[in-house]
Write a protein that holds these residues in place. Structure first.
Motif, short mmCIF file in Angstrom:
data_model
loop_
_atom_site.label_atom_id
_atom_site.label_comp_id
_atom_site.label_asym_id
_atom_site.label_seq_id
_atom_site.Cartn_x
_atom_site.Cartn_y
_atom_site.Cartn_z
N GLN A 17 0.84 -1.20 0.00
CA GLN A 17 0.00 0.00 0.00
C GLN A 17 0.88 1.25 0.00
N ILE A 18 1.91 1.25 0.82
CA ILE A 18 2.82 2.39 0.86
C ILE A 18 3.56 2.51 -0.46
N TYR A 19 4.01 1.40 -1.00
CA TYR A 19 4.70 1.40 -2.29
C TYR A 19 3.83 2.05 -3.37
N HIS A 20 2.57 1.63 -3.46
CA HIS A 20 1.68 2.16 -4.49
C HIS A 20 1.39 3.64 -4.28
N ARG A 21 1.26 4.07 -3.02
CA ARG A 21 1.02 5.49 -2.76
C ARG A 21 2.25 6.31 -3.14
N LEU A 22 3.44 5.82 -2.85
CA LEU A 22 4.65 6.54 -3.24
C LEU A 22 4.77 6.60 -4.76
N GLN A 23 4.38 5.53 -5.44
CA GLN A 23 4.37 5.54 -6.90
C GLN A 23 3.40 6.62 -7.41
N ASP A 24 2.22 6.72 -6.78
CA ASP A 24 1.25 7.75 -7.15
C ASP A 24 1.84 9.15 -7.01
N LEU A 25 2.70 9.32 -5.99
CA LEU A 25 3.34 10.60 -5.74
C LEU A 25 4.60 10.80 -6.60
N MET A 26 4.86 9.85 -7.50
CA MET A 26 6.01 9.87 -8.41
C MET A 26 7.34 9.87 -7.67
N ILE A 27 7.39 9.11 -6.58
CA ILE A 27 8.63 8.91 -5.83
C ILE A 27 9.18 7.55 -6.20
N ASN A 28 10.39 7.52 -6.66
CA ASN A 28 11.03 6.30 -7.11
C ASN A 28 11.21 5.32 -5.94
N CYS A 29 10.60 4.14 -6.05
CA CYS A 29 10.72 3.15 -4.99
C CYS A 29 10.60 1.75 -5.59
N SER A 30 11.01 0.76 -4.79
CA SER A 30 10.93 -0.63 -5.25
C SER A 30 10.75 -1.55 -4.06
N ASN A 42 15.38 12.29 -3.16
CA ASN A 42 16.29 13.26 -3.78
C ASN A 42 16.12 14.68 -3.28
N THR A 43 14.98 14.98 -2.68
CA THR A 43 14.72 16.35 -2.23
C THR A 43 14.08 16.32 -0.84
N LEU A 44 14.10 17.46 -0.21
CA LEU A 44 13.45 17.59 1.10
C LEU A 44 11.95 17.35 0.96
N GLN A 45 11.36 17.82 -0.13
CA GLN A 45 9.93 17.60 -0.37
C GLN A 45 9.61 16.11 -0.46
N GLU A 46 10.43 15.35 -1.17
CA GLU A 46 10.22 13.90 -1.26
C GLU A 46 10.36 13.25 0.11
N ALA A 47 11.33 13.69 0.90
CA ALA A 47 11.50 13.14 2.25
C ALA A 47 10.25 13.38 3.09
N MET A 48 9.68 14.58 2.97
CA MET A 48 8.48 14.90 3.72
C MET A 48 7.29 14.06 3.25
N LEU A 49 7.18 13.84 1.94
CA LEU A 49 6.09 13.02 1.41
C LEU A 49 6.23 11.57 1.85
N VAL A 50 7.45 11.05 1.86
CA VAL A 50 7.66 9.67 2.33
C VAL A 50 7.28 9.57 3.80
N HIS A 51 7.74 10.51 4.61
CA HIS A 51 7.42 10.51 6.04
C HIS A 51 5.91 10.56 6.24
N SER A 52 5.25 11.45 5.55
CA SER A 52 3.80 11.60 5.70
C SER A 52 3.06 10.34 5.27
N THR A 53 3.50 9.73 4.19
CA THR A 53 2.85 8.51 3.69
C THR A 53 3.02 7.36 4.68
N VAL A 54 4.22 7.17 5.18
CA VAL A 54 4.47 6.09 6.15
C VAL A 54 3.66 6.34 7.42
#
Length: 77
Positions: A17-30, A42-54
């Motif tokens: 579920q987290i993987y798919h949400r990060l994909q929706d946010l266009m954050i590279n994950c596997s 790669n950016t502070l914004q991506e770090a914040m989005l990952v934190h918020s999603t988790v």
């Protein structure tokens, strides 16, 4: 700013579920066969989005409500 690949210790029950949400946010994950969730941050914004999603998937509801109330209080000031 380049942060690098992060390996997140995520319970298997919510990893996809987290993987798919990060994909929706266009954050590279596997999700390799070893069961980990790897996220390229790669950016502070991506770090914040990952934190918020988790946080969305792993935090108790009461904690999420408290966090949201703090955000609302900050936006009013």
């Amino acid at each position: 700013m380049f942060f690098d690949e992060q390996i997140l210790d995520i319970p298997r029950s919510v990893r996809w579920q987290i993987y798919h949400r990060l994909q929706d946010l266009m954050i590279n994950c596997s999700c390799p066969q070893d069961g980990s969730l790897r996220v390229q941050v790669n950016t502070l914004q991506e770090a914040m989005l990952v934190h918020s999603t988790v946080m969305q998937f792993l935090s108790p509801r009461s904690e999420l409500v408290s966090w949201l109330e703090v955000c609302w209080d900050q936006s009013i000031k």
